[in-house]
Design an enzyme around this catalytic site. Structure first.
Site, mmCIF file in Angstrom:
data_model
loop_
_atom_site.group_PDB
_atom_site.id
_atom_site.type_symbol
_atom_site.label_atom_id
_atom_site.label_comp_id
_atom_site.label_asym_id
_atom_site.label_seq_id
_atom_site.Cartn_x
_atom_site.Cartn_y
_atom_site.Cartn_z
ATOM 1 C CG PHE A 149 45.106 39.276 42.212
ATOM 2 C CD1 PHE A 149 45.779 38.940 43.417
ATOM 3 C CD2 PHE A 149 44.657 40.416 41.692
ATOM 4 C CE1 PHE A 149 45.590 40.170 44.366
ATOM 5 C CE2 PHE A 149 44.642 41.449 42.743
ATOM 6 C CZ PHE A 149 45.159 41.374 43.916
ATOM 7 C CE LYS A 173 41.556 35.450 31.440
ATOM 8 N NZ LYS A 173 42.758 35.979 32.212
ATOM 9 C CD GLU A 176 46.279 38.737 33.460
ATOM 10 O OE1 GLU A 176 45.116 38.055 33.776
ATOM 11 O OE2 GLU A 176 46.042 39.776 33.123
ATOM 12 C CB SER A 226 38.564 45.222 38.872
ATOM 13 O OG SER A 226 38.786 45.201 37.537
ATOM 14 C CB CYS A 281 35.790 40.616 47.234
ATOM 15 S SG CYS A 281 35.279 38.869 47.872
ATOM 16 C CD GLU A 381 37.706 46.498 45.417
ATOM 17 O OE1 GLU A 381 37.970 46.624 44.085
ATOM 18 O OE2 GLU A 381 37.343 45.685 45.819
HETATM 19 P P1 NAD Z 1 40.939 41.989 37.358
HETATM 20 O O1 NAD Z 1 39.399 42.732 36.846
HETATM 21 O O2 NAD Z 1 41.709 42.887 36.833
HETATM 22 O O3 NAD Z 1 41.034 40.717 36.592
HETATM 23 C C1 NAD Z 1 39.938 39.711 36.665
HETATM 24 C C2 NAD Z 1 40.086 38.713 35.449
HETATM 25 O O4 NAD Z 1 39.700 39.706 34.265
HETATM 26 C C3 NAD Z 1 41.425 38.067 35.160
HETATM 27 O O5 NAD Z 1 41.138 36.929 34.479
HETATM 28 C C4 NAD Z 1 41.936 39.317 33.938
HETATM 29 O O6 NAD Z 1 42.855 38.765 32.989
HETATM 30 C C5 NAD Z 1 40.700 39.724 33.097
HETATM 31 N N1 NAD Z 1 40.705 40.667 32.591
HETATM 32 C C6 NAD Z 1 41.523 41.935 32.948
HETATM 33 N N2 NAD Z 1 41.162 43.029 32.219
HETATM 34 C C7 NAD Z 1 40.391 42.733 31.106
HETATM 35 C C8 NAD Z 1 39.700 43.229 30.130
HETATM 36 N N3 NAD Z 1 40.113 44.737 29.776
HETATM 37 N N4 NAD Z 1 38.710 42.823 29.427
HETATM 38 C C9 NAD Z 1 38.719 41.406 29.822
HETATM 39 N N5 NAD Z 1 38.922 40.752 30.750
HETATM 40 C C10 NAD Z 1 39.974 41.442 31.462
HETATM 41 O O7 NAD Z 1 40.585 41.932 38.660
HETATM 42 P P2 NAD Z 1 41.715 41.540 39.873
HETATM 43 O O8 NAD Z 1 42.710 42.592 40.042
HETATM 44 O O9 NAD Z 1 42.196 40.032 39.344
HETATM 45 O O10 NAD Z 1 41.007 41.153 41.083
HETATM 46 C C11 NAD Z 1 40.738 42.108 42.069
HETATM 47 C C12 NAD Z 1 39.100 42.803 41.955
HETATM 48 O O11 NAD Z 1 38.491 41.292 42.094
HETATM 49 C C13 NAD Z 1 38.724 43.352 43.029
HETATM 50 O O12 NAD Z 1 38.371 44.461 42.522
HETATM 51 C C14 NAD Z 1 37.867 42.627 44.321
HETATM 52 O O13 NAD Z 1 37.032 43.307 44.779
HETATM 53 C C15 NAD Z 1 37.420 41.796 43.027
HETATM 54 N N6 NAD Z 1 36.774 40.559 43.572
HETATM 55 C C16 NAD Z 1 35.675 40.737 43.792
HETATM 56 C C17 NAD Z 1 34.937 39.407 44.472
HETATM 57 C C18 NAD Z 1 33.449 39.457 44.582
HETATM 58 O O14 NAD Z 1 33.086 38.306 45.096
HETATM 59 N N7 NAD Z 1 32.597 40.289 44.724
HETATM 60 C C19 NAD Z 1 35.755 38.245 44.952
HETATM 61 C C20 NAD Z 1 37.081 38.433 44.694
HETATM 62 C C21 NAD Z 1 37.803 39.408 44.103
#
Ligand code: NAD
Length: 499
Positions: A149, A173, A176, A226, A281, A381
């Site tokens: 997000f 994908k 959401e 995450s 991040c 985090e």
């Molecule tokens: P998230 O893991 O909740 O969601 C990311 C994606 O995974 C979304 O599209 C979501 O629909 C999907 N998803 C969620 N739960 C899932 C599951 N159980 N199985 C399969 N898919 C699933 O992450 P977020 O809250 O959207 O983003 C924040 C996180 O992203 C933070 O931890 C941040 O550090 C990380 N991030 C890392 C970088 C990097 O380059 N290292 C860059 C941006 C964000």
């Protein structure tokens, strides 16, 4: 209430699902859009069609593929204000910050325009008698991206433009929480002249990601999000013997040496720790004030007291709300744990309010000192506007702290000493290092090189590494005979050691 569409075959169509996710506004909690949790059949259909598109796209001349990206980057630039507004409204970040998100994305599209050079293989003439060897980069087929997000424009643009210019088709994908920005980017891709089915956008959560992970025709996965989800996706993709890269969480430390320029240090820390409500991040969540640099902490607090959250279109707002109420509750819970575990709370952002938005997910600037590396506020985090301050005695102690943290995404040092900067650069176990700048996100001709607990895989996002990730290398060895020339039968594995 508007039901979001999928983008299949360059058309925006409604899903047949009965299941929707209500995406709410971070300022008001009003439902903004219903996001379909697409059916397995829809996802499978999108993949099959993308595979067919790939079969002709891979044989499309590379200059034609490149020109699609040239038109696309121009269209993103022309429409930046409209995209930024969509992005701010659904994500909450300020309008200027949203534009930055888009700029960092279209820079990757600009980089994709160097595809003809990036796709070059290698050649050695005369590797043996009359033999030449050369290699090509060839696309994989259908690749998929699952995005978070916090950067609704930049992160999708890290992925599909490079995969597609290399000759692949792509299934995206989006999160959401922020799907409208992706839909706008998809619309512009069609306007740029993208052939049908090359990019497909499907929506959903875990079940939809599982359908992508288990489909035999998807051959590579790019994930940003995450740590727990990244570990799951990376493990399941690689257990299915697929290629995967997962960019996950972070805890980024900024080292402040006593010889640094104080004003630059304080300004950098304020912006890098609080910008985007700490939901970056590469944002700074830990400051290490070395030795007498600790005397600057009161001035830092004074500056942070001036920082204010607000709505995306309020020009005086420094950052927006956090993404969800659940995120706000998690951040507030971690702040309480810091208090309970004995850290000193110098600035408490809980209970922050913004006039006109009493239901917004507000967290004000928060600062802890006397933080210990065993505390939850240090280990986890937080992904909010919360800065933890530690006070190592010297650079060696600062390096120990950073190198023992589980994450390795970004770090920085502020110093006037070339010797300290050089030692830090060489010894720190973190993939992206800033010297006298706080957020060292590389431009797209380099790669985004997080290390250790911040990344699973080997090939990183964008840069030459992304082209390697999205292609296979085919190596050809050839031999041509003159007329009438022939060789005898060889039973041994030929190798000439005589000279
Ligand atoms: P998230 O893991 O909740 O969601 C990311 C994606 O995974 C979304 O599209 C979501 O629909 C999907 N998803 C969620 N739960 C899932 C599951 N159980 N199985 C399969 N898919 C699933 O992450 P977020 O809250 O959207 O983003 C924040 C996180 O992203 C933070 O931890 C941040 O550090 C990380 N991030 C890392 C970088 C990097 O380059 N290292 C860059 C941006 C964000």
């Amino acid at each position: 209430m508007k039901k979001l569409e999928m983008m299949i075959s360059n058309e925006f169509i409604q899903s047949k699902t009965q299941k929707y996710f209500d995406k709410v506004c971070p300022l008001t909690q009003d439902v903004q859009v219903q996001v379909p949790l697409c059916t397995n059949e829809e996802i499978s259909d999108a993949i099959e069609k993308a595979h067919t598109a790939y079969l002709s796209w891979k044989d499309t001349p590379i200059m034609t593929r490149t020109r699609l990206m040239l038109r696309y980057q121009a269209l993103i630039k022309e429409n930046i204000d409209e995209i930024a507004k969509i992005l701010s409204i659904e994500q909450g970040k300020t309008f200027d910050d949203a534009k930055g998100d888009i700029v960092r994305g279209y820079e990757v599209v600009e980089f994709a325009c160097s595809a003809p050079t990036l796709m070059m293989g290698e050649t050695v003439e005369h590797v043996s008698n009359k033999m030449n060897t050369y290699s090509y980069r060839q696309p994989l087929g259908v690749c998929a991206g699952i995005t978070p997000f916090n950067f609704p424009a930049m992160i999708p643009l890290w992925m599909f433009p490079l995969a597609i210019v290399a000759g692949n088709a792509f299934i995206l994908k989006p999160s959401e929480m922020v799907p409208n920005t992706t839909m706008k980017l998809a619309e512009l891709f069609i306007e740029a002249g993208a052939p049908k089915d090359l990019l497909q956008v499907v929506h959903g959560q875990k079940d939809q990601v599982d359908a992508l992970l288990d489909h035999p025709k998807v051959l590579a996965y790019s994930f940003v999000g995450s740590p727990a989800v990244g570990e799951y996706i990376y493990s399941r993709a690689t257990a299915n013997l697929k290629r995967a890269q997962a960019f996950v969480g972070a805890k980024n430390h900024m080292v402040v040496m006593p010889d640094a320029n104080k004003e630059n240090v304080l300004n950098a820390l304020v912006g890098a720790s609080m910008g985007a409500a700490g939901q970056r991040c590469m944002g700074i969540s830990v400051a290490l004030f070395v030795g007498s640099a600790r005397e600057w902490i009161p001035e830092l607090i004074a500056k942070l007291k001036e920082v204010k959250p607000g709505a995306w279109n309020d020009k005086d707002a420094n950052y927006g709300p956090v993404m969800t109420k659940a995120a706000q509750n998690k951040i507030e819970g971690l702040i309480q744990s810091g208090v309970d575990e004995g850290a000193t709370l110098l600035l408490d952002g809980r209970g922050a309010t913004v006039e006109g938005y009493s239901n917004g997910n507000w967290v004000g600037p928060t600062v802890f000192t006397k933080v210990d590396v065993d505390m939850a506020i240090y280990k986890e985090e937080i992904f909010g506007p919360v800065l933890s301050i530690l006070e190592p005695k010297n650079l060696s102690e600062a390096l120990d702290i950073i190198n023992n943290n589980m994450f390795g995404n970004g770090t920085s040092i502020f110093t006037a000493s070339g010797a300290s900067a050089t030692r830090f650069r060489r010894e720190v176990q973190v993939g992206q290092v800033g010297i006298n700048l706080p957020i060292p996100v590389p431009l797209p001709f380099f790669s985004f090189t997080g290390w250790r607990g911040s990344f699973y895989g080997d090939l990183h996002a964008y840069g030459k590494q992304a082209i390697t990730f999205y292609t296979e290398t085919k190596t050809v060895t050839e031999k041509w005979f003159e007329d009438e020339e022939s060789e005898g039968v060889a039973f041994d594995f030929k190798a000439d050691h005589s000279k």
